[in-house]
Design an enzyme around this catalytic site. Structure first.
Site, PDB file in Angstrom:
ATOM      1  N   HIS A  52     -10.641 -12.600   8.865  1.00 16.72           N
ATOM      2  CA  HIS A  52     -11.761 -11.454   9.451  1.00 16.72           C
ATOM      3  C   HIS A  52     -12.261 -10.844   7.991  1.00 16.72           C
ATOM      4  O   HIS A  52     -13.124  -9.919   8.340  1.00 16.72           O
ATOM      5  CB  HIS A  52     -10.957 -10.725  10.000  1.00 16.72           C
ATOM      6  CG  HIS A  52     -10.073  -9.590   9.564  1.00 16.72           C
ATOM      7  ND1 HIS A  52     -10.394  -8.491   9.536  1.00 16.72           N
ATOM      8  CD2 HIS A  52      -8.616  -9.791   9.004  1.00 16.72           C
ATOM      9  CE1 HIS A  52      -9.356  -7.626   8.996  1.00 16.72           C
ATOM     10  NE2 HIS A  52      -8.134  -8.519   8.545  1.00 16.72           N
TER      11      HIS A  52
ATOM     12  N   GLN B 268      -9.223  -9.981  -0.335  1.00 19.69           N
ATOM     13  CA  GLN B 268     -10.425  -9.531  -0.518  1.00 19.69           C
ATOM     14  C   GLN B 268     -11.378 -10.240  -1.146  1.00 19.69           C
ATOM     15  O   GLN B 268     -12.702 -10.466  -1.136  1.00 19.69           O
ATOM     16  CB  GLN B 268     -10.283  -8.051  -1.284  1.00 19.69           C
ATOM     17  CG  GLN B 268      -9.684  -6.908  -0.553  1.00 19.69           C
ATOM     18  CD  GLN B 268     -10.694  -6.553   0.758  1.00 19.69           C
ATOM     19  OE1 GLN B 268     -11.996  -6.699   0.633  1.00 19.69           O
ATOM     20  NE2 GLN B 268     -10.140  -5.891   1.888  1.00 19.69           N
TER      21      GLN B 268
ATOM     22  N   CYS C 148      -5.656   0.047   6.262  1.00 16.29           N
ATOM     23  CA  CYS C 148      -4.306   0.288   6.592  1.00 16.29           C
ATOM     24  C   CYS C 148      -3.828   1.796   6.652  1.00 16.29           C
ATOM     25  O   CYS C 148      -2.661   2.112   7.150  1.00 16.29           O
ATOM     26  CB  CYS C 148      -3.328  -0.517   6.243  1.00 16.29           C
ATOM     27  SG  CYS C 148      -3.776  -2.340   6.100  1.00 16.29           S
TER      28      CYS C 148
END
Length: 390
Positions: free
Chosen positions: A208, A186, A332
């Site tokens: 990504h 992050q 997730c």
């Protein structure tokens, strides 16, 4: 773009769209320069040159050497290889079997060390965190043992946005001669990265999260750190990660990281201004709403909340129906009815910890998007509370 299928996208911590400049850098390596970088002929050597240029660029951006950068399939794979590979290496070289982690790690770290404990005999210890989810470097120092193989503490938390004192933790580990890994998946999108200044031995990133393609990541491994490879075969990636390298995606990762690490201060100022405006409105306009994570020392694009007496998954579904793509925390875990381990670790009570909302901003976010969200969010929270009371 911020609107996906007419929705306002506010889940940039889950994933980001590929930047057009990144796509432009990648495209030639799908067709024109398609060679296998392990081949000795001309087309192969052109691909290998692009691969090594990407490695050099990533190393420069992270304050590392080229030979310290290993390309992987994602941030999760980088975490897995760092933890499993370093733990096995430390046990082989000096009999170390103790691992220290924080309780607010991503599952890529948490589940990996749980496997190391359950199947390979490692002793995993969890460090305390404060109510914001931060690890105190002195707690790390007090928990180190002669048998400690490595310490892993997340750089910036994906669920609550809190930034850890990574450089200070790394300094404690360096003084004790213990390896320090950080999951910076992050952080790399929004914070300046320098593995030397931060005293880091191993660091994981994934493209990504910073406007690069899905399916590619990188792992920094300080020179001299022994890693036992998890994927064997050919000699690619310094014999540590066998398999033909995904050259287009690696080129894309390098370009995306270059863009992400350029102009951070200006972008952070814009994002943090919108973030703070959102936080102020949520806690003011919605009863029994709390900010989670540190109020200032957090990612500039990250706002996270808990709402008393609200089901987070129902909240997400209603926001989605209203035209907003948000998250309840880790992407997730969406759909998981269990309370978040992160929220439990920071002491969020049961009446609150299932009602989480994460709003993360990005390049396409505007102040109008914040106002549009706040035009519907208080009403949705109120409606869900009334339904739960029936």
């Amino acid at each position: 773009m911020s609107d996906i299928n007419s929705k306002i996208y506010l889940d940039y911590a889950a994933t980001t769209p590929v930047d057009s400049r990144v796509l432009d850098a990648m495209l030639p390596y799908f067709s024109e320069y398609f060679g296998n970088p392990s081949s000795v002929h001309g087309p192969g050597q052109l691909a290998d040159a692009a691969l090594e240029e990407a490695r050099r660029k990533v190393a420069s951006l992270l304050g590392a050497r080229s030979e310290e950068i290993l390309f992987t399939g994602c941030g999760t794979e980088s975490d897995n290889l760092a933890l499993r590979g370093a733990a096995m290496g430390q046990r082989r070289s000096r009999g170390a079997y103790h691992i220290l982690i924080s309780p607010v790690e991503h599952h890529a770290v948490l589940h990996t060390v749980q496997q190391l404990e359950a199947y390979y005999g490692f002793d995993v210890e969890t460090l305390p965190v404060d109510p914001y989810g931060r690890v105190d470097p002195q707690d790390v120092k007090a928990s180190l043992r002669p048998t400690t193989a490595l310490v892993s503490v997340i750089y910036a938390n994906n669920e609550i946005g809190t930034i850890n004192p990574v450089a200070q933790i790394g300094e404690v580990c360096r003084e004790a001669g213990v390896l320090f890994h950080t999951d910076a998946v992050q952080a790399a999108a929004h914070l300046p990265m320098n593995v030397q200044l931060d005293n880091i031995d191993l660091m994981s990133i994934g493209a990504h999260k910073f406007y690069g393609p899905k399916g590619v990541g990188a792992l920094y491994i300080r020179r001299g750190v022994e890693i036992i490879p998890a994927q064997t075969g050919g000699g690619q990636e310094f014999h540590l990660r066998a398999g033909t390298q995904n050259v287009p995606y690696i080129v894309g990762l390098a370009r995306a990281l270059e863009i992400a690490q350029t102009g951070i201060e200006e972008r952070s100022g814009i994002l943090s201004g919108m973030r703070d405006h959102l936080i102020e409105r949520v806690v003011k306009e919605i009863p029994d709403a709390r900010l989670t994570g540190h109020p200032q020392n957090r990612l500039p694009n990250h706002a996270s909340f808990v709402f008393k007496g609200v089901d987070g998954n129902q909240l997400l579904m209603m926001l989605d129906a209203a035209g907003f793509a948000c998250s309840s925390g880790s992407a997730c875990k969406v759909g998981n009815p269990k309370p978040s381990e992160v929220l439990e670790a920071i002491g969020v009570m049961p009446a609150w910890n299932k009602g989480s909302l994460r709003v993360t901003l990005g390049h396409g976010t505007t102040p109008e998007h914040i106002d549009q969200l706040m035009a519907v969010l208080p009403g949705i929270v109120d409606q869900l509370r009334k339904l739960s009371a029936v």
